[in-house]
Scaffold this motif. Structure first.
Motif, short mmCIF file in Angstrom:
data_model
loop_
_atom_site.label_atom_id
_atom_site.label_comp_id
_atom_site.label_asym_id
_atom_site.label_seq_id
_atom_site.Cartn_x
_atom_site.Cartn_y
_atom_site.Cartn_z
N LEU A 73 8.97 10.69 16.00
CA LEU A 73 7.86 10.99 15.09
C LEU A 73 8.44 11.79 13.93
CD1 LEU A 73 4.93 11.57 14.15
CD2 LEU A 73 4.90 13.45 15.79
N LEU A 74 8.28 11.25 12.70
CA LEU A 74 8.70 11.99 11.51
C LEU A 74 7.47 12.40 10.72
CD1 LEU A 74 11.57 9.65 10.17
CD2 LEU A 74 11.75 11.49 11.85
N LEU A 75 7.46 13.66 10.28
CA LEU A 75 6.41 14.09 9.35
C LEU A 75 7.12 14.44 8.05
CD1 LEU A 75 4.01 16.33 11.50
CD2 LEU A 75 3.69 13.97 10.76
N SER A 76 6.74 13.76 6.96
CA SER A 76 7.45 13.79 5.66
C SER A 76 8.97 13.83 5.87
CB SER A 76 6.96 14.90 4.74
OG SER A 76 6.94 16.14 5.37
N GLY A 77 9.45 12.90 6.66
CA GLY A 77 10.89 12.70 6.81
C GLY A 77 11.56 13.57 7.84
N GLN A 78 10.83 14.56 8.40
CA GLN A 78 11.49 15.47 9.33
C GLN A 78 11.12 15.12 10.77
OE1 GLN A 78 10.57 19.48 7.81
NE2 GLN A 78 12.77 19.51 7.41
N ASP A 79 12.12 15.12 11.63
CA ASP A 79 11.89 14.80 13.04
C ASP A 79 11.12 15.95 13.68
OD1 ASP A 79 11.89 13.98 15.62
OD2 ASP A 79 14.03 13.48 15.68
N MET A 80 10.05 15.59 14.36
CA MET A 80 9.18 16.61 14.94
C MET A 80 9.50 16.91 16.41
SD MET A 80 7.05 18.00 12.89
CE MET A 80 8.04 17.93 11.41
N ALA A 81 10.56 16.31 16.93
CA ALA A 81 10.90 16.56 18.33
C ALA A 81 11.12 18.05 18.55
CB ALA A 81 12.16 15.77 18.71
N GLY A 82 10.45 18.63 19.51
CA GLY A 82 10.61 20.05 19.83
C GLY A 82 9.91 20.99 18.89
N MET A 97 0.83 -1.20 0.00
CA MET A 97 0.00 0.00 0.00
C MET A 97 0.87 1.25 0.00
SD MET A 97 -3.42 0.17 0.18
CE MET A 97 -4.34 1.63 -0.25
N THR A 98 1.88 1.27 0.86
CA THR A 98 2.65 2.49 0.99
C THR A 98 3.96 2.37 0.21
OG1 THR A 98 3.56 1.62 3.01
CG2 THR A 98 1.74 3.12 3.23
N THR A 99 3.84 2.52 -1.10
CA THR A 99 5.04 2.48 -1.92
C THR A 99 5.74 3.82 -1.91
OG1 THR A 99 3.54 2.86 -3.75
CG2 THR A 99 4.37 0.61 -3.48
N THR A 100 4.93 4.93 -1.86
CA THR A 100 5.53 6.25 -1.73
C THR A 100 6.07 6.39 -0.31
OG1 THR A 100 3.30 6.97 -1.27
CG2 THR A 100 4.18 7.50 -3.45
N PRO A 101 7.08 7.25 -0.10
CA PRO A 101 7.63 7.37 1.26
C PRO A 101 6.54 7.84 2.22
CG PRO A 101 8.42 9.14 -0.15
CD PRO A 101 7.77 8.14 -1.04
N PRO A 102 6.56 7.35 3.45
CA PRO A 102 5.48 7.69 4.38
C PRO A 102 5.48 9.17 4.75
CG PRO A 102 7.20 6.47 5.49
CD PRO A 102 7.54 6.43 4.03
N ILE A 103 4.27 9.71 4.95
CA ILE A 103 4.10 11.10 5.39
C ILE A 103 4.26 11.18 6.90
CG2 ILE A 103 2.25 12.76 5.83
CD1 ILE A 103 3.10 13.37 3.22
N VAL A 104 3.63 10.20 7.55
CA VAL A 104 3.74 10.13 9.01
C VAL A 104 4.48 8.84 9.35
CG1 VAL A 104 2.51 10.04 11.20
CG2 VAL A 104 1.51 11.25 9.26
N SER A 105 5.46 8.97 10.22
CA SER A 105 6.23 7.77 10.58
C SER A 105 6.50 7.79 12.08
CB SER A 105 7.52 7.77 9.77
OG SER A 105 8.23 6.59 10.03
N LEU A 106 5.98 6.78 12.78
CA LEU A 106 6.20 6.70 14.22
C LEU A 106 7.03 5.47 14.52
CD1 LEU A 106 2.60 7.44 14.34
CD2 LEU A 106 3.83 8.48 16.22
#
Lengths: 291, 365, 270
Positions: free
Chosen positions: B64-73, B1-10
């Protein structure tokens, strides 16, 4: 589960916000209360204060009949005021809550609160005018022919203090009772009727028990400031209607005996606290017995 | 299903409130353009997980990554996500247009006309064209929800987070909004992450569903797999209705078989049975619609058993029967379509029942 | 129901008469051309009103009271905002005892507050003045402000602020754009009520005032002189009228606030 805040350091934010009011209360309430407590154990030596701790003031306050009489009278007058005020206020709160249409309720509450927001001093003074020997009440009653001689038992004594304070604290009693009556689910009353009780028994078995918290709140709200009232006993109380606050003022500003005044203030506070705690305890027991 | 890179990644996300362990090691990838649902009973951590993605809750551990970026802080106001709140959170002191335009305030690259045009478009998209001047408190529940959608979508977030957005609506309106949300999601192509406790709603709207219990993801699958092949009894019980029958599993030389109380012996394929399940006592699940009552000497297409009608519920289009089978304590439920000419059995009647071993699912006891 | 409502209504009317008796008398004596505050009345006059601006001590005390009341209102409302916000939104250690302590003046006889502050000021040898009155008044007004603002902040849906933050606003701009407008009616009520309390408060002012008495302290002194009483009545009439106007504004603000939040009016101040 708690879901709140924007996530970060809620505790720090809460502490930062509470700090100004808490510090203010600390400096202007906690420190003075500690100070007055300390003063009550010191003594006045002409113009200076003797800082050696002593129970002299307390001994004097408890042995001198004048002080004991004032304290007892303050408690009795405050009790009478509270009883009168709450008993007179309950039907009003009940009327506004149960017999006034919903859209008119806030108008009634507004009307009840307005007199309370007008100058306290002037209101008390006007009661003196109403209750006086040639006052409004006496001249009206004589004019109508109900009495021949002016009534003298209504001014410059404890009765006058009770009437005046019952007037001054009326909204304080009405509002909490009204709030507790408003909270009563009206279907409970219908359920009681449905189960065979008449109006009176429904009132006694459902409405009144559910209004108890409001009545307790009203009692405390009236009693506490009343016992420390200064203006009313001074203006309409006469020599037989003076209360503890008048003596505290006299000690501080006239006799220049701050330690004795502080002692009387501490005793007054202790009495208020004890009576309030007894009431709160009884209320807890009442609530617990019902749950 | 998720062949494109994930938008949300936990990755291994934990969340504690004091000693309460709200999220217990969540691993999850949500793809671009997906309609993803977090489904579970109240208190399972689904809302906490959503609020974690939004930035309203910190992670206790994990990434937690949103479109590859770490959301910490990164606080909520800097994240490429927007949220539709359960209460809709429509600002009561602003008009509909002011509500929708709220997030555009800081966009200095847009002049007034451009902003107004965007608001127009957004209102148009949710079917509220011409409502811009309305006061917020004069809106119905359905309209509030549309304003909340327009207000979030106007910012073109990478992920739109929806916290039980339909729970405040009545049944008819909810069904209508389910369709509209689905259509809207396809139209804008933005990833939607929906929190819901309504399994039907999740099945209807989602591309994929994560079922959560007690802070953990119990199963992550597309709606059909989730319904047909639940991997645990808990998931099976939560999604739709399932009968559970005590059974005993025996491994044969070529195929496994089960001895089911009230139904008898049946063959079972590895697909119907979690890998590595021990032999011996197990539970067999079977859905009500996979069984049927046989009328008037009708031959059974597969297997057959019989039982007594214990209780029945007539739904109009369907009738649900509780049938007492021999040797089974709890009656099994089965559903029948009320076709033309088909009669409804009465309580106490004996019924012949057809069932199919392909519909069985085995669970560990 | 209607029968019981009938005698209750009669009682309510009598009770209102009792509540309003002194206030009805106030304008009667204010316009009465006699220094004796009793019936029968003499002629109608407005001279007591015209005497007000010609009594410099009175005018000064009004000015002092206004300055004290405005300062008190602003200070206690600010403190009230902090406490109510902290109470409604955040949890922190010792929250209940700290909040309880801040609310304590509500259940303390005012004479106690007055003398205990006086004791400290005396011990520190600090001069009494309007600022000491302001401090005392702020102490007793803050709990009232908190009570009013608690319901304003408590009725505010947390998700409204979260929504604004989620839509890109900072914490401060969220407060300015969302929180402040929605609690504004509560803030106005708090300002007006603390202003009114301070303007009317006697006992704390009596103990803590310096050389510039507030209006109630000045009036207290005048009550001993019969010839000054009619002017006091005239002033009282003006104060009553002013209070009614202020309270009406506060009530309208409160109702607006409820209407704005889409809530239902359940009635009543406090």
């Amino acid at each position: 589960m708690k879901l709140k805040g924007f996530g970060t350091s809620d505790t720090a934010r809460g502490l930062t916000l509470i700090a100004p009011p808490a510090l203010f209360a600390l400096l202007l309430l906690a420190v003075p209360l500690v100070a007055i407590f300390a003063f009550s154990f010191w003594s006045q030596d002409f113009l200076t204060i003797d800082y050696t701790p002593t129970l002299k003031n307390y001994r004097e306050a408890l042995s001198e009949p004048l002080y004991g009489q004032l304290i007892l009278r303050s408690v009795l007058i405050a009790g009478a005021v509270t009883l009168t005020t709450v008993v007179l206020a309950f039907p009003i709160a009940y009327f506004v809550s149960f017999h006034v249409p919903a859209n008119r309720k806030s108008l009634w509450i507004f009307m009840i609160t307005i007199p309370f927001w007008t100058s306290y001093l002037i209101r008390v003074f006007l009661w003196k005018v109403i209750l006086g020997y040639n006052g409004v009440l006496n001249s009206t009653l004589i004019g109508v022919g109900i009495i021949d001689e002016p009534l003298t038992f209504i001014l410059y004594n404890a009765n006058a203090v009770v009437i005046t304070l019952a007037h001054a604290f009326a909204p304080f009693a009405i509002l909490p009772i009204f709030v507790s009556l408003e909270k009563i689910d009206r279907s409970l009353l219908e359920a009681s009727r449905d189960l065979g009780e008449n109006h009176v028994m429904t009132f006694l078995r459902v409405t009144l028990p559910l209004a108890v918290p409001g009545v307790v709140a009203a009692t405390l709200i009236v009693f506490i400031p009343t016992i420390g009232d200064y203006v009313t006993p001074r203006l309409v109380g006469g020599p037989g209607g003076l209360m503890i606050a008048n003596m505290i003022q006299t000690q501080f500003l006239k006799l220049n005996n701050a330690p004795m005044g502080a002692t009387l203030a501490v005793i007054a506070m202790a009495i208020v606290t004890v009576i309030a705690l007894v009431f709160i305890f009884l209320n807890r027991r009442w609530l617990k017995a019902r749950s | 299903m998720t062949t494109t890179p994930p938008i949300v990644s936990l990755r291994d996300v934990h969340k504690y409130y004091g000693t309460y362990h709200a999220l217990r090691g969540i691993d999850l990838d949500i793809g671009a353009g997906e309609f993803f649902s977090l489904l579970g009973p109240s208190g399972c951590g689904k809302t906490t997980l959503l609020r974690t993605i939004a930035g309203f809750e910190d992670l206790s551990s994990g990434t937690l990554l949103l479109s590859g970026q770490d959301m910490a802080g990164v606080p909520a106001n800097r994240r490429p996500t927007n949220m539709v709140f359960q209460s809709y959170a429509i600002f009561p002191h602003l008009s509909v247009a002011e509500n929708v335009a709220f997030g555009l305030r800081r966009r200095s690259d847009l002049n007034r006309q451009a902003k107004a045009a965007l608001v127009e478009d957004a209102l148009d998209m949710v079917g509220l064209d011409g409502f811009g001047a309305r006061a917020a408190h004069a809106l119905s529940g359905g309209q509030r929800q549309r304003v909340a959608l327009a207000r979030a979508l106007i910012l073109k977030p990478k992920v739109l987070l929806l916290d039980e957005p339909l729970s405040a609506l009545d049944k008819k309106l909810r069904e209508q909004m389910q369709n509209e949300l689905r259509r809207l999601q396809r139209h804008v192509g933005i990833t939607f992450v929906l929190v819901t406790h309504d399994q039907e709603e999740a099945l209807i709207m989602s591309d994929r569903i994560a079922v959560m219990f007690e802070g953990e993801i119990a199963q992550l699958a597309d709606p059909q797999t989730l319904y047909r092949r639940p991997t645990s009894r808990q998931v099976a019980d939560f999604i739709g209705v399932m009968n559970f029958l005590p059974a005993s599993l025996t491994a044969g030389s070529t195929a496994a078989s089960v001895e089911i109380a009230g139904l008898g012996r049946a063959a079972i394929t590895p697909e119907q049975c979690p890998a590595g399940m021990p032999t011996g006592d197990c539970t067999i699940g079977i859905r009500p619609e996979t069984m049927s009552i046989l009328f008037d000497g009708e031959p059974a297409p597969a297997r057959e058993t019989s039982g007594q009608v214990h209780e029945l519920a007539y739904y109009g289009d369907m009738t649900y029967y509780d049938i007492a089978l021999d040797g089974v304590e709890k009656p099994v439920t089965l559903s029948m379509k009320n076709l033309v000419g088909r009669r409804v059995l009465e309580r106490g009647e004996t019924a012949r029942i057809s069932w199919d071993e392909r519909a069985l699912i085995a669970f560990a006891k | 129901m209607t029968g019981r409502g009938g005698w209750l209504r009669g009682y309510a009317v009598l009770y209102l008469l009792f509540l309003y008796a002194p206030i009805i008398l106030l304008p009667i004596f204010a316009f009465n051309d006699s220094t004796i505050i009793a019936f029968p009345l003499s002629d109608f006059t407005t001279k007591w009103f015209t005497e007000i601006p010609n009594t410099p001590a009175l005018v000064r005390s009004v000015q002092t009271s206004l300055i004290v009341a405005v300062t008190t209102a602003v200070l206690s409302t600010l403190l009230g905002i902090c406490a109510a916000r902290a109470g409604a939104r955040y949890s922190f250690p010792f929250k209940t005892p700290v909040m309880g302590f801040i609310m304590l003046p509500l259940v303390l006889p005012e004479i106690i507050v007055a003398v205990s502050m006086l004791v400290v000021l005396m011990a520190l040898d600090l001069p009494l003045g309007s600022w000491t009155v302001v401090l005392g008044h702020t102490l007793i007004c803050t709990p009232f402000c908190i009570a009013i603002l608690n319901s304003a902040f408590g009725n505010l849906d947390v998700s409204l602020e979260e929504a604004a933050f989620d839509l890109g606003e900072s914490r401060w701009s969220t407060f300015r754009l969302i929180t402040l407008p929605l609690v504004m009616p509560g803030i106005i009520s708090a300002l007006l009520i603390s202003f009114t309390i301070s303007l009317d408060e006697f006992i704390i002012a009596f103990f803590l005032t310096g050389t510039e008495p507030t209006l109630p302290v000045y009036l207290w002194g005048q009550l001993r002189f019969p010839q000054k009483i009619p002017v006091v009545m005239a002033l009282g009439t003006i104060l009553v009228a002013l209070s009614v106007v202020l309270l009406t504004i506060a009530e309208i603000a409160r109702r607006r606030g409820i209407a704005r939040a889409g809530g239902k009016d359940t009635g009543g101040f406090l």
